[in-house]
Enzyme design. Structure first.
Site, PDB file in Angstrom:
ATOM      1  N   GLY A   1      11.110  16.878  33.644  1.00 21.53           N
ATOM      2  CA  GLY A   1      12.767  16.060  33.222  1.00 21.53           C
ATOM      3  C   GLY A   1      13.240  14.719  32.714  1.00 21.53           C
TER       4      GLY A   1
ATOM      5  N   GLN B   1       7.526   8.500  26.957  1.00 16.87           N
ATOM      6  CA  GLN B   1       9.363   7.514  26.442  1.00 16.87           C
ATOM      7  C   GLN B   1       8.960   7.681  25.193  1.00 16.87           C
ATOM      8  OE1 GLN B   1       8.864   3.751  28.701  1.00 16.87           O
ATOM      9  NE2 GLN B   1       5.891   3.710  28.234  1.00 16.87           N
TER      10      GLN B   1
ATOM     11  N   TYR C   1       0.053  17.240  13.280  1.00 17.02           N
ATOM     12  CA  TYR C   1       1.829  16.599  13.148  1.00 17.02           C
ATOM     13  C   TYR C   1       0.942  15.316  12.993  1.00 17.02           C
ATOM     14  CZ  TYR C   1       6.532  15.591  12.748  1.00 17.02           C
ATOM     15  OH  TYR C   1       7.623  15.044  12.017  1.00 17.02           O
TER      16      TYR C   1
ATOM     17  N   SER D   1      18.964  21.292  19.611  1.00 16.44           N
ATOM     18  CA  SER D   1      18.825  22.755  19.567  1.00 16.44           C
ATOM     19  C   SER D   1      19.199  23.617  20.590  1.00 16.44           C
ATOM     20  CB  SER D   1      18.450  23.042  18.044  1.00 16.44           C
ATOM     21  OG  SER D   1      17.636  23.338  18.590  1.00 16.44           O
TER      22      SER D   1
HETATM   23  P1  NAD Z   1      12.912  21.196   9.115  1.00 12.44           P
HETATM   24  O1  NAD Z   1      12.036  21.632   8.990  1.00 12.44           O
HETATM   25  O2  NAD Z   1      14.024  20.788   9.198  1.00 12.44           O
HETATM   26  O3  NAD Z   1      12.766  20.545   7.690  1.00 12.44           O
HETATM   27  C1  NAD Z   1      11.876  20.168   6.109  1.00 12.44           C
HETATM   28  C2  NAD Z   1      11.845  21.273   5.418  1.00 12.44           C
HETATM   29  O4  NAD Z   1       9.682  20.558   4.362  1.00 12.44           O
HETATM   30  C3  NAD Z   1      11.852  22.168   5.715  1.00 12.44           C
HETATM   31  O5  NAD Z   1      12.748  22.890   4.746  1.00 12.44           O
HETATM   32  C4  NAD Z   1      10.645  22.845   4.802  1.00 12.44           C
HETATM   33  O6  NAD Z   1      11.188  24.014   4.534  1.00 12.44           O
HETATM   34  C5  NAD Z   1      10.196  22.234   3.939  1.00 12.44           C
HETATM   35  N1  NAD Z   1       9.020  21.877   3.971  1.00 12.44           N
HETATM   36  C6  NAD Z   1       7.820  22.404   5.039  1.00 12.44           C
HETATM   37  N2  NAD Z   1       6.419  22.745   4.507  1.00 12.44           N
HETATM   38  C7  NAD Z   1       6.502  22.455   3.097  1.00 12.44           C
HETATM   39  C8  NAD Z   1       6.031  22.741   1.980  1.00 12.44           C
HETATM   40  N3  NAD Z   1       4.032  22.536   2.050  1.00 12.44           N
HETATM   41  N4  NAD Z   1       6.067  23.034   0.533  1.00 12.44           N
HETATM   42  C9  NAD Z   1       7.626  22.464   0.225  1.00 12.44           C
HETATM   43  N5  NAD Z   1       8.255  22.536   0.934  1.00 12.44           N
HETATM   44  C10 NAD Z   1       7.370  22.029   2.737  1.00 12.44           C
HETATM   45  O7  NAD Z   1      12.422  19.127   9.589  1.00 12.44           O
HETATM   46  P2  NAD Z   1      13.685  18.217   9.230  1.00 12.44           P
HETATM   47  O8  NAD Z   1      13.824  17.453  11.226  1.00 12.44           O
HETATM   48  O9  NAD Z   1      14.659  18.045   8.423  1.00 12.44           O
HETATM   49  O10 NAD Z   1      12.516  16.832   8.825  1.00 12.44           O
HETATM   50  C11 NAD Z   1      11.922  16.644   7.483  1.00 12.44           C
HETATM   51  C12 NAD Z   1      11.467  15.396   7.469  1.00 12.44           C
HETATM   52  O11 NAD Z   1      11.209  13.870   8.731  1.00 12.44           O
HETATM   53  C13 NAD Z   1       9.628  15.994   7.869  1.00 12.44           C
HETATM   54  O12 NAD Z   1       9.179  15.753   6.998  1.00 12.44           O
HETATM   55  C14 NAD Z   1      10.066  15.232   9.523  1.00 12.44           C
HETATM   56  O13 NAD Z   1       8.569  15.155  10.336  1.00 12.44           O
HETATM   57  C15 NAD Z   1      10.637  14.061   9.439  1.00 12.44           C
HETATM   58  N6  NAD Z   1      11.134  14.021  10.461  1.00 12.44           N
HETATM   59  C16 NAD Z   1      11.793  13.936  11.611  1.00 12.44           C
HETATM   60  C17 NAD Z   1      12.287  14.001  12.474  1.00 12.44           C
HETATM   61  C18 NAD Z   1      13.240  14.499  13.491  1.00 12.44           C
HETATM   62  O14 NAD Z   1      13.983  14.430  13.967  1.00 12.44           O
HETATM   63  N7  NAD Z   1      14.439  15.477  12.727  1.00 12.44           N
HETATM   64  C19 NAD Z   1      11.995  13.365  13.440  1.00 12.44           C
HETATM   65  C20 NAD Z   1      10.505  12.608  12.705  1.00 12.44           C
HETATM   66  C21 NAD Z   1      10.425  12.676  12.002  1.00 12.44           C
END
Ligand code: NAD
Ligand code: UDP
Length: 310
Positions: A205, A275, A143, A187
């Site tokens: 923790g 952190q 990742y 969650s």
């Molecule tokens: P999530 O897992 O809910 O959403 C990711 C989406 O991408 C899902 O709908 C999944 O089905 C789709 N996906 C995955 N692989 C795919 C592929 N190969 N082709 C097409 N679709 C694909 O995660 P999220 O929390 O909504 O995160 C969204 C973005 O934000 C991601 O790129 C994640 O890395 C980034 N991000 C999120 C957080 C957070 O705290 N939520 C933090 C840092 C970065």
């Protein structure tokens, strides 16, 4: 505008699709449903400006769009470690395919990067000029390194081909539409507390995270995508600087639910950052953005959502 959102059926993507439609744009939501679900966007389907494509970003696609938000990538450690090779492909080939599309149709393109590019940070709070402390061969590397290479590709397509790019480094974000079995801490704790189960704190923790409510994040996304400035192509942190240990988070979840909570400790996963807290001066200066929803308020809204689902 016609706007493509990859990963649009996921947690953050579905909120973004909703906001863009409410602003009057046409939205194409592209997803392979690995961690997303149609339920997240079901309520948008009657809108004639909303279109859904089942597609994997590791494969090229030809569309005509004005803007691209590239969010496709599993975000929870449980999900991105399920098939780590695929996670790297999604970040790297997904970025190449979407940047190629942006270059061809001259669309502006936005990359959902992450605070994970800082790894286990030795600088606190994290500023965008910090290069990070990432293990390249550990369980989280698929990742972290995938996202780092995606940033490299965004900068090189910008420098080499003049593609109009934006990069956001997202810090831990939470809110309604996260999956119950998502595996991320907010969650997990809420679902466990609602079911009367023990909250699973990994390690002692004492590790910290900074939690941003999803509406604040999406506001920051849209401001960054539409902002202009000389250094706008360089990464921007978006997150809530309120910093909590996991022990404190567990107590906050208890307060939001109004119940006494029980706790159990499980082993700390490999390479778990100790952190995490964003410095958001760049977002404040460029976008006039800062979070508006404190943790206690955001947790209440998230608890309401999960209480209905379980
Ligand atoms: P999530 O897992 O809910 O959403 C990711 C989406 O991408 C899902 O709908 C999944 O089905 C789709 N996906 C995955 N692989 C795919 C592929 N190969 N082709 C097409 N679709 C694909 O995660 P999220 O929390 O909504 O995160 C969204 C973005 O934000 C991601 O790129 C994640 O890395 C980034 N991000 C999120 C957080 C957070 O705290 N939520 C933090 C840092 C970065
Ligand atoms: N965590 C925890 N209990 C859980 C899930 C996660 O204590 O049930 C911890 C995890 O070890 C990490 C923090 O919560 O220190 C945030 O984990 P998450 O997976 O939400 O995000 P990330 O580690 O990617 O920031």
């Amino acid at each position: 505008m016609r706007i493509l959102v990859t990963g649009g059926a996921g947690f953050i993507g579905s909120h973004l699709c909703e906001r863009l439609l409410s602003q009057g744009h046409e939205v194409i939501c592209l997803d392979n449903y690995f961690t997303g679900r149609k339920e997240n966007i079901f309520h948008l389907m009657d809108d004639h400006r909303f279109e859904l494509i089942r597609h994997d970003v590791t494969e090229p696609i030809f569309l005509e769009v004005d803007q691209i938000y590239n969010l496709a990538c599993p975000a929870s450690p449980v999900h991105y470690q399920f098939n780590p090779v695929k996670t790297v492909k999604t970040s790297v080939m997904g970025a190449i395919n979407m940047l190629g599309l942006a270059k061809r149709v001259r669309a502006r393109i936005f990359q959902a990067s992450t605070s994970e590019v800082y790894g286990d940070p030795l600088i606190h709070p994290q500023t965008e000029d910090y290069w990070g402390n990432v293990n390249p061969i550990g369980l989280r590397s698929c990742y972290d390194e995938g996202k780092r290479i995606a940033e490299t590709l965004f900068m090189d397509y910008h420098r080499q081909n003049g593609v109009d790019t934006r990069i956001v480094r997202i810090f831990n974000t939470y809110g309604p539409k996260m999956l119950e079995n998502d595996g991320r801490v907010v969650s997990n704790f809420i679902v466990q507390a609602l079911k009367g189960e023990e909250l699973t704190i990994y390690g002692e923790g004492n590790q910290t995270r900074s939690f941003c409510y999803v509406d604040d994040l999406v506001e920051g996304f849209i401001r960054l995508m539409n902002a202009e400035a000389e250094d706008i192509h360089l990464p921007v942190n978006i997150g809530n600087p309120g910093e909590f240990t996991m022990n404190e988070l567990a107590q906050e979840v208890g307060k939001a639910i109004g119940k006494d909570i029980k706790i159990t400790h499980l082993p700390l996963p490999q390479d778990d950052p100790k952190q995490r807290k964003p410095n958001i001066e760049r977002a404040q200066r460029l976008l006039g953005w800062q979070p508006t929803i404190p943790l206690a308020e955001g947790l209440k809204k998230t608890v309401e959502y999960f209480a209905k689902r379980i």
